[in-house]
Motif scaffolding. Structure first.
Motif, PDB file in Angstrom:
ATOM      1  N   THR A  86    -102.678  49.896   9.666  1.00 34.79           N
ATOM      2  CA  THR A  86    -103.330  50.904  10.137  1.00 34.79           C
ATOM      3  C   THR A  86    -102.586  52.267   9.856  1.00 34.79           C
ATOM      4  O   THR A  86    -101.367  52.201   9.133  1.00 34.79           O
ATOM      5  N   GLY A  87    -103.175  53.314  10.176  1.00 30.13           N
ATOM      6  CA  GLY A  87    -102.579  54.639   9.669  1.00 30.13           C
ATOM      7  C   GLY A  87    -102.554  55.017   8.087  1.00 30.13           C
ATOM      8  O   GLY A  87    -103.611  54.447   7.311  1.00 30.13           O
ATOM      9  N   LYS A  88    -102.126  56.309   7.818  1.00 32.13           N
ATOM     10  CA  LYS A  88    -102.313  56.640   6.441  1.00 32.13           C
ATOM     11  C   LYS A  88    -101.262  56.105   5.669  1.00 32.13           C
ATOM     12  O   LYS A  88    -100.174  55.616   6.190  1.00 32.13           O
ATOM     13  N   GLY A  89    -101.268  56.570   4.374  1.00 31.75           N
ATOM     14  CA  GLY A  89    -100.259  56.174   3.537  1.00 31.75           C
ATOM     15  C   GLY A  89    -100.344  54.935   2.674  1.00 31.75           C
ATOM     16  O   GLY A  89    -101.658  54.416   2.726  1.00 31.75           O
ATOM     17  N   VAL A  90     -99.444  54.681   1.721  1.00 34.69           N
ATOM     18  CA  VAL A  90     -99.531  53.685   0.865  1.00 34.69           C
ATOM     19  C   VAL A  90     -98.531  52.652   1.147  1.00 34.69           C
ATOM     20  O   VAL A  90     -97.240  52.765   1.770  1.00 34.69           O
ATOM     21  N   ILE A  91     -98.567  51.284   0.848  1.00 33.93           N
ATOM     22  CA  ILE A  91     -97.559  50.317   1.069  1.00 33.93           C
ATOM     23  C   ILE A  91     -96.502  50.388   0.045  1.00 33.93           C
ATOM     24  O   ILE A  91     -96.827  50.267  -1.129  1.00 33.93           O
ATOM     25  N   SER A  92     -95.301  50.548   0.620  1.00 36.22           N
ATOM     26  CA  SER A  92     -94.245  50.804  -0.263  1.00 36.22           C
ATOM     27  C   SER A  92     -93.299  49.622  -0.454  1.00 36.22           C
ATOM     28  O   SER A  92     -92.209  49.510  -1.691  1.00 36.22           O
ATOM     29  N   ARG A  93     -93.266  48.720   0.168  1.00 37.27           N
ATOM     30  CA  ARG A  93     -92.329  47.661   0.374  1.00 37.27           C
ATOM     31  C   ARG A  93     -92.948  46.426   1.107  1.00 37.27           C
ATOM     32  O   ARG A  93     -93.522  46.953   2.320  1.00 37.27           O
ATOM     33  N   LEU A  94     -92.742  45.302   0.720  1.00 39.95           N
ATOM     34  CA  LEU A  94     -93.251  43.958   1.397  1.00 39.95           C
ATOM     35  C   LEU A  94     -92.194  42.919   1.660  1.00 39.95           C
ATOM     36  O   LEU A  94     -91.237  42.914   0.797  1.00 39.95           O
ATOM     37  N   PRO A  95     -92.314  42.155   2.593  1.00 40.40           N
ATOM     38  CA  PRO A  95     -91.346  41.087   2.871  1.00 40.40           C
ATOM     39  C   PRO A  95     -91.649  39.974   1.873  1.00 40.40           C
ATOM     40  O   PRO A  95     -92.515  39.821   1.442  1.00 40.40           O
ATOM     41  N   ALA A  96     -90.736  38.984   1.768  1.00 43.11           N
ATOM     42  CA  ALA A  96     -90.749  37.709   1.259  1.00 43.11           C
ATOM     43  C   ALA A  96     -91.495  36.688   1.909  1.00 43.11           C
ATOM     44  O   ALA A  96     -91.348  36.673   3.153  1.00 43.11           O
ATOM     45  N   SER A  97     -92.114  35.852   1.389  1.00 43.87           N
ATOM     46  CA  SER A  97     -93.003  34.705   1.964  1.00 43.87           C
ATOM     47  C   SER A  97     -91.708  33.936   2.750  1.00 43.87           C
ATOM     48  O   SER A  97     -90.785  33.616   1.922  1.00 43.87           O
ATOM     49  N   GLY A  98     -92.060  33.594   3.936  1.00 42.74           N
ATOM     50  CA  GLY A  98     -90.999  32.638   4.539  1.00 42.74           C
ATOM     51  C   GLY A  98     -90.001  33.454   5.562  1.00 42.74           C
ATOM     52  O   GLY A  98     -89.247  32.833   6.069  1.00 42.74           O
ATOM     53  N   SER A  99     -90.305  34.712   5.262  1.00 37.95           N
ATOM     54  CA  SER A  99     -89.138  35.700   5.879  1.00 37.95           C
ATOM     55  C   SER A  99     -89.451  35.444   7.544  1.00 37.95           C
ATOM     56  O   SER A  99     -90.462  35.534   8.017  1.00 37.95           O
ATOM     57  N   VAL A 100     -88.515  35.535   8.367  1.00 41.66           N
ATOM     58  CA  VAL A 100     -88.379  35.535   9.886  1.00 41.66           C
ATOM     59  C   VAL A 100     -88.876  37.073  10.209  1.00 41.66           C
ATOM     60  O   VAL A 100     -88.206  37.940   9.856  1.00 41.66           O
ATOM     61  N   VAL A 101     -89.757  36.890  11.144  1.00 46.57           N
ATOM     62  CA  VAL A 101     -90.030  38.498  11.871  1.00 46.57           C
ATOM     63  C   VAL A 101     -89.649  38.325  13.267  1.00 46.57           C
ATOM     64  O   VAL A 101     -90.141  37.571  13.974  1.00 46.57           O
ATOM     65  N   ALA A 102     -88.767  39.116  13.780  1.00 47.24           N
ATOM     66  CA  ALA A 102     -87.960  39.322  14.969  1.00 47.24           C
ATOM     67  C   ALA A 102     -88.642  40.766  15.420  1.00 47.24           C
ATOM     68  O   ALA A 102     -88.841  41.723  14.860  1.00 47.24           O
ATOM     69  N   ARG A 103     -88.305  40.907  16.800  1.00 48.78           N
ATOM     70  CA  ARG A 103     -88.531  41.941  17.528  1.00 48.78           C
ATOM     71  C   ARG A 103     -87.584  43.168  17.031  1.00 48.78           C
ATOM     72  O   ARG A 103     -86.521  42.772  16.824  1.00 48.78           O
ATOM     73  N   GLY A 104     -88.270  44.306  16.880  1.00 47.60           N
ATOM     74  CA  GLY A 104     -87.519  45.585  16.309  1.00 47.60           C
ATOM     75  C   GLY A 104     -87.046  45.469  14.766  1.00 47.60           C
ATOM     76  O   GLY A 104     -86.340  46.541  14.384  1.00 47.60           O
ATOM     77  N   LYS A 105     -87.484  44.495  14.319  1.00 49.20           N
ATOM     78  CA  LYS A 105     -87.305  44.272  12.610  1.00 49.20           C
ATOM     79  C   LYS A 105     -88.339  44.802  11.981  1.00 49.20           C
ATOM     80  O   LYS A 105     -89.593  44.739  12.347  1.00 49.20           O
ATOM     81  N   PRO A 106     -88.246  45.436  10.719  1.00 45.86           N
ATOM     82  CA  PRO A 106     -89.495  46.071   9.872  1.00 45.86           C
ATOM     83  C   PRO A 106     -90.234  44.885   9.307  1.00 45.86           C
ATOM     84  O   PRO A 106     -89.709  43.857   8.965  1.00 45.86           O
ATOM     85  N   LEU A 107     -91.507  45.032   9.358  1.00 49.82           N
ATOM     86  CA  LEU A 107     -92.532  43.986   9.055  1.00 49.82           C
ATOM     87  C   LEU A 107     -92.937  44.378   7.652  1.00 49.82           C
ATOM     88  O   LEU A 107     -92.842  43.490   6.720  1.00 49.82           O
ATOM     89  N   TYR A 108     -93.014  45.545   7.249  1.00 51.57           N
ATOM     90  CA  TYR A 108     -93.267  46.201   5.940  1.00 51.57           C
ATOM     91  C   TYR A 108     -93.160  47.491   6.041  1.00 51.57           C
ATOM     92  O   TYR A 108     -92.734  48.167   7.054  1.00 51.57           O
ATOM     93  N   TRP A 109     -93.153  48.357   4.674  1.00 54.06           N
ATOM     94  CA  TRP A 109     -93.233  49.595   4.848  1.00 54.06           C
ATOM     95  C   TRP A 109     -94.184  50.417   4.285  1.00 54.06           C
ATOM     96  O   TRP A 109     -94.855  49.959   3.383  1.00 54.06           O
ATOM     97  N   VAL A 110     -94.468  51.613   4.835  1.00 51.62           N
ATOM     98  CA  VAL A 110     -95.805  52.459   4.326  1.00 51.62           C
ATOM     99  C   VAL A 110     -94.883  53.815   4.054  1.00 51.62           C
ATOM    100  O   VAL A 110     -94.180  54.410   5.006  1.00 51.62           O
TER     101      VAL A 110
END
Length: 381
Positions: A86-110
């Protein structure tokens, strides 16, 4: 000389005649003896009267008897969802497949700003920046700030009724100045400008801890594209069960999961779907089976048992019922009585009436006044 040779020839003919007679007599005698020998041999080769078949017996035993059903399943990470930015901007960084997603941690970067993972049941659908705003999205913000260890002051008031003039949320938690101050500290700690205003594009609300299954977007894609797919961190087994036999399966039932190496590990039923799939015609015309089925989810009791397997075909053994320490005999030992019911036969021919219970794995539970452990009975198998 002629007269002297004649008498010598006649004895030779006589001798030949005697020899011929002896040969004939010997042949005749041999024929009689041979015929008798052949007759005796034939008699020895004729089968004697058939022996009476011996009865096969078994003993009545005590055992645990279980009625089980083994069905194929697929082991893997369940609960796959697609995350759309959601929101404006472009995707500038992505996680690796298999990465663990935890509360308060970055999911991806815009635009080099992290989109943080929060847990809850309501997405951020508006900017939260005014004290007094009430809603379920405020509840999600409050619960996540507290879970991350931020001080938000006195616990905000909970509202179960719509409040006029308090934003579009109505039901939920009230946004207080203490919450806004906690929000500023979180923004500072995560490298953002401490504005005290949360925009929808700054955090993605998920149902709980997750795992990045696959990355769908590429660097430079608009932030509003589908970014990635997530699954739960826990592995589950999905089993398709015939809708007619699913009544015997319940949440919490213990099962055995047979892995590809034939090792059996314990598991538990975590859900039984109420949505029937398939049904209608049993033949769709393309050879496919359209029998009605339900999905049953099974989770391994110990995650370490499947830690080295990301996905695999497995077998799941469901136990419908278990009878402990009961008397059992092979099913072949049962005799159906003409008047109804069943009996066991003693080696001497006596019949003992029995009541049958659970049938499983070629055995049957029996009970009755005349049946005890160790009794010898006749069986057909």
């Amino acid at each position: 000389m002629a007269s002297s040779n004649s008498p010598q020839k006649r004895p030779r003919r006589a001798s030949r005649n005697v020899t011929a007679v002896a040969v004939v007599l010997a042949v005749a005698a041999g024929g009689i003896y041979g015929a008798k020998a052949l007759s005796d041999h034939g008699k020895r080769q004729q089968p004697g009267p058939a022996a009476a078949p011996s009865a096969q017996t078994t003993r009545v035993k005590r055992a645990d008897l279980s009625d089980s059903q083994t069905l194929p399943g697929v082991l893997g990470f369940g609960g796959r969802i697609t995350v759309k930015g959601t929101g404006k901007g472009v995707i500038s960084r992505l996680p690796a497949s298999g990465s663990v997603v935890a509360r308060g941690k970055p999911l991806y970067w815009v635009d080099d700003e992290p989109v943080t993972a929060f847990f809850g049941d309501t997405p951020f659908f508006r900017t939260l920046d005014k004290a007094g705003t009430t809603g379920r999205d405020v509840t999600v913000l409050v619960e996540n700030l507290q879970a991350l260890g931020y001080d938000i002051g006195p616990r905000p008031r909970q509202s179960s009724e719509p409040v006029a003039g308090r934003g579009t949320g109505g039901v939920g938690t009230e946004l207080t100045t203490g919450v806004l101050e906690g929000l500023k500290r979180w923004q500072h700690d995560t490298g953002r400008k401490p504005t005290g205003a949360l925009d929808p594009g700054q955090a993605m609300v998920l149902s709980g801890p997750s795992r990045v299954d696959a990355v769908m977007a590429q660097l430079g894609d608009p932030a509003t594209e589908s970014v990635l797919t997530l699954t739960s961190q826990e592995k589950t087994v999905t089993v398709k069960v015939d809708a007619g036999s699913a009544d015997s399966m319940h949440k919490g039932d213990e099962v055995t999961i047979v892995l590809p190496d034939t090792k059996g590990v314990p598991g538990k039923v975590v859900s039984v779907s109420t949505t029937v799939q398939g049904g209608g015609d049993t033949d769709a015309g393309d050879g496919s089976d359209t029998a009605p089925t339900l999905q049953v989810k099974v989770r391994p009791t110990h995650s370490a048992d499947v830690a080295k397997i990301d996905a695999a075909s497995v077998q799941v053994v469901f136990t419908a019922q278990t009878r402990k320490n009961v008397l059992v005999v092979p099913v072949g030992a049962l005799l159906a009585l003409s008047e109804g019911g069943y009996a066991l036969q003693r080696p001497g021919g006596k019949l003992v009436g029995v009541k049958t219970g659970l049938f499983a794995k070629g055995l049957v539970e029996v009970s009755g006044a005349g049946v005890e452990e160790g009794d010898v009975v006749v069986t057909a198998s």
